[in-house]
Design a protein around this motif. Structure first.
Motif, short mmCIF file in Angstrom:
data_model
loop_
_atom_site.label_atom_id
_atom_site.label_comp_id
_atom_site.label_asym_id
_atom_site.label_seq_id
_atom_site.Cartn_x
_atom_site.Cartn_y
_atom_site.Cartn_z
N ARG A 98 165.87 13.71 21.23
CA ARG A 98 167.04 13.71 20.34
C ARG A 98 166.76 14.57 19.10
N TYR A 99 165.52 14.64 18.65
CA TYR A 99 165.13 15.54 17.56
C TYR A 99 165.37 16.99 17.97
N ARG A 100 164.99 17.34 19.19
CA ARG A 100 165.26 18.68 19.69
C ARG A 100 166.76 18.95 19.77
N MET A 101 167.51 17.95 20.18
CA MET A 101 168.97 18.11 20.26
C MET A 101 169.56 18.39 18.89
N LEU A 102 169.08 17.67 17.88
CA LEU A 102 169.57 17.90 16.51
C LEU A 102 169.29 19.34 16.08
N LEU A 103 168.06 19.80 16.27
CA LEU A 103 167.70 21.16 15.84
C LEU A 103 168.49 22.20 16.62
N THR A 104 168.74 21.93 17.90
CA THR A 104 169.51 22.87 18.72
C THR A 104 170.97 22.94 18.26
N PHE A 105 171.56 21.80 17.96
CA PHE A 105 172.93 21.81 17.44
C PHE A 105 173.00 22.52 16.09
N LEU A 106 172.01 22.30 15.23
CA LEU A 106 172.00 22.99 13.93
C LEU A 106 171.94 24.50 14.12
N ALA A 107 171.03 24.96 14.96
CA ALA A 107 170.90 26.40 15.19
C ALA A 107 172.18 26.97 15.82
N PHE A 148 158.25 13.11 15.83
CA PHE A 148 158.76 14.38 15.28
C PHE A 148 158.01 15.59 15.86
N GLU A 149 157.72 15.55 17.16
CA GLU A 149 157.04 16.69 17.79
C GLU A 149 158.06 17.79 18.08
N THR A 150 157.69 19.02 17.73
CA THR A 150 158.60 20.14 17.96
C THR A 150 158.53 20.58 19.42
N PRO A 151 159.64 21.06 19.97
CA PRO A 151 159.65 21.48 21.38
C PRO A 151 158.91 22.80 21.59
N TYR A 152 158.76 23.17 22.85
CA TYR A 152 158.04 24.40 23.16
C TYR A 152 158.72 25.63 22.58
N THR A 153 160.03 25.55 22.38
CA THR A 153 160.76 26.66 21.77
C THR A 153 162.05 26.13 21.15
N LEU A 154 162.46 26.80 20.09
CA LEU A 154 163.78 26.56 19.51
C LEU A 154 164.63 27.82 19.57
N ASN A 155 164.17 28.80 20.34
CA ASN A 155 164.97 30.01 20.53
C ASN A 155 166.23 29.68 21.31
N MET A 156 167.34 30.23 20.85
CA MET A 156 168.61 29.96 21.50
C MET A 156 168.86 30.97 22.60
N PRO A 157 169.54 30.56 23.69
CA PRO A 157 169.88 31.52 24.75
C PRO A 157 170.76 32.64 24.22
N ALA A 158 170.65 33.80 24.84
CA ALA A 158 171.43 34.95 24.38
C ALA A 158 172.91 34.76 24.68
N ALA A 159 173.24 34.19 25.83
CA ALA A 159 174.64 34.03 26.24
C ALA A 159 175.21 32.71 25.72
N HIS A 160 176.46 32.78 25.29
CA HIS A 160 177.15 31.60 24.77
C HIS A 160 177.20 30.49 25.82
N VAL A 161 177.49 30.85 27.06
CA VAL A 161 177.62 29.86 28.12
C VAL A 161 176.28 29.16 28.35
N ASP A 162 175.17 29.89 28.21
CA ASP A 162 173.86 29.30 28.45
C ASP A 162 173.47 28.33 27.34
N THR A 163 174.01 28.51 26.16
CA THR A 163 173.75 27.56 25.08
C THR A 163 174.32 26.20 25.43
N PHE A 164 175.51 26.18 26.01
CA PHE A 164 176.09 24.89 26.43
C PHE A 164 175.37 24.32 27.65
N ARG A 165 174.83 25.18 28.49
CA ARG A 165 174.01 24.67 29.59
C ARG A 165 172.74 24.01 29.04
N LEU A 166 172.20 24.58 27.96
CA LEU A 166 171.04 23.97 27.32
C LEU A 166 171.41 22.59 26.78
N HIS A 167 172.55 22.48 26.10
CA HIS A 167 173.00 21.16 25.63
C HIS A 167 173.12 20.18 26.80
#
Length: 496
Positions: A358-367, A424-443
């Protein structure tokens, strides 16, 4: 750029003074140097916020007397307010990165090199006296002694601090904690030094010309209306001379500063605001700084982070323990680093894994929110608003899961029970996918992964968290329906 290269281009240790001196390395442009400094500031703000949260969650336990419990609850409230304000600082730094055309940065310091540039050693620990000292030191103005010497009413307002030479023990206790954690030979420095360097570089148009500032990024930047509404001090009744007359008891709240910038002047204003909220010593008349006899008046002023932590450190008890004995730096991974404590109980481990996800989800939504415009065509769903709504939801999830973890026993020793804590462990990456559709697939992937952990927990549920898990599962099913609807829309594949 490697961590070692970041260290060498940003700072060199002054071995004579044990201090870090910021400098630009040959081969770096001033714009690149400034962006790197802002990335470091983001790491610092994120790291401090997480440490403050962990310390706050550790406070309080069943063995406290009523008066002790009341005092500790006040400390917890203050630290949680500071953590909320650090979130505002983190978002403001993201805005300045956007103004420079740089991507957002929600990582934390991961290496010894990066940690050497942090104001204090990163440690998730209960709020011991040493930890309170390190928080005070991190938020302290490097010019504090000079300020106090030049201002009579500041000296009068900080009589205890001066009378007992408290700056020395604060530094000593911070260094002791640093040494205990193997922080290295470089002495931790107040965060204000980093902001002084950022302001120095940003102020000079010869270093970063106006043509390098992306004013169009303003529309996608985080704003106070987005994140700070509801987190501002309540209005105060003032006399004609500006004195505070009254305020409702216990009504103070965090003052979350989130500032957007389209110009250099706005960027500098934002930097000074967030730096000042941490270190500024009150410039009001000394009678307003003194502790009030009337409890209703104690919270009338918005104290800096330095002043709030200093107050906790000054009143830290000698003969009773204010915190629950949670483990240091809880970890879920099989291989743990020095000073980490791996959670091995299977049920507690699943709760810790759920927290991390859920911590990763928060950071992903923020980014993600920084890639979405707040202005949309009529009849088009406002995805930015929806993503921000999800981010707020994850903040509440983290608070709930953390509150459960600190009640879960993971061991005992001669001094009593030992409890877990939020990793509060950080994930292997917080890089966002390049494509908009892939960002929602990540969610979608993250929600699906969370539901798997919830299923594991529900199959062997203990006395804590059953109702919360069921509610979380229902909300996650609804969120997956929202994501599936977005993925079916044809415009999502071309939206940016």
């Amino acid at each position: 750029m490697s961590a070692g290269e970041v260290y060498s281009v940003l700072a060199t240790p002054d071995t004579a003074k044990g201090a870090v001196q910021f400098q630009k390395s040959p081969g770096m442009t001033w714009r690149d140097y400034l962006i790197t400094l802002l990335h470091l500031a983001a790491q610092v703000e994120h790291g401090l916020m997480v440490q403050y949260l962990y310390a706050a969650y550790s406070l309080g336990h069943p063995g406290l007397k009523p008066d002790q419990s009341a005092e500790v609850r006040g400390w917890q409230k203050n630290i949680l307010e500071v953590a909320k304000e650090e979130m505002g600082h983190l978002l403001t730094v993201q805005n300045l990165l956007a103004l420079l055309g740089a991507p957002p940065s929600f990582t934390r310091a991961q290496t010894a090199f990066e940690e050497a540039l942090s104001p204090i050693p990163f440690v998730l620990d209960p709020l011991s006296r040493d930890v309170a000292a390190s928080f005070t030191f991190a938020e302290m103005s490097p010019e504090l002694e000079a300020h106090l010497k030049s201002s009579a009413h500041l000296r009068e307002g900080l009589e205890e601090f001066l009378k007992h030479h408290q700056l020395r023990p604060i530094r000593k206790e911070t260094k002791r904690l640093s040494k205990d954690l193997g922080f290295g030979k470089v002495t931790p420095q107040p965060v204000a030094l980093l902001y002084e360097e950022i302001i120095r570089v940003f102020s000079d148009p010869n270093y970063v010309p106006d043509s390098d500032l992306d004013e169009m990024s303003y529309e996608a930047q985080a704003s106070w209306d987005d994140w700070g509404r509801g987190y501002a001090p309540d209005p105060k009744l003032l006399s004609p001379t500006g004195d505070i007359l009254s305020q409702n008891a216990g009504s103070t709240r965090a003052n979350v500063i989130v500032m957007r910038a389209a110009t250099r002047a706005e960027a500098l204003l934002a930097l000074r605001a967030i730096s000042g909220q941490g270190e500024a010593v009150h410039l009001q008349h000394p009678h307003k700084l003194k502790r009030k006899q009337n409890e209703d008046d104690e919270d009338q002023l918005e104290l800096s982070h330095f002043e709030r932590f200093l107050t906790i450190w000054q009143h830290y008890p000698q003969h009773w323990r204010p915190y629950r004995r949670v483990i240091r730096n809880p970890a879920t991974r099989p291989t743990v680093a020095l000073h980490q404590t791996r959670i091995t109980d299977p049920a507690v481990l699943d709760w810790a894994l759920l927290f991390n996800l859920r911590y990763r989800m928060l950071l992903t939504f923020l980014a993600h929110s920084f890639r979405l415009s707040r202005v949309v065509r009529p009849g088009t769903p406002n995805l930015r608003g929806m993503v921000m709504h999800r981010a707020f939801g994850e903040m509440y999830n983290l608070k709930t899961i953390a509150g459960l973890l600190v009640q879960m026993k993971v061991g005992e020793d001669d001094d009593g029970d030992i409890f877990a804590g939020p990793p509060f462990e950080t994930p292997y990456t917080l890089n966002m996918p390049a494509a908009h559709v892939d960002t929602f697939r990540l969610h979608r992937d993250l929600y699906t992964g969370s539901m798997e952990i919830v299923d594991r927990l529900q199959s062997n549920i203990g006395p804590l968290g059953g109702a919360y898990l069921q509610s979380l599962l229902e909300l996650d099913h609804a969120a997956l329906g929202w994501i599936d609807g977005i993925l079916r829309a044809p415009q999502v594949r071309t939206h940016s």
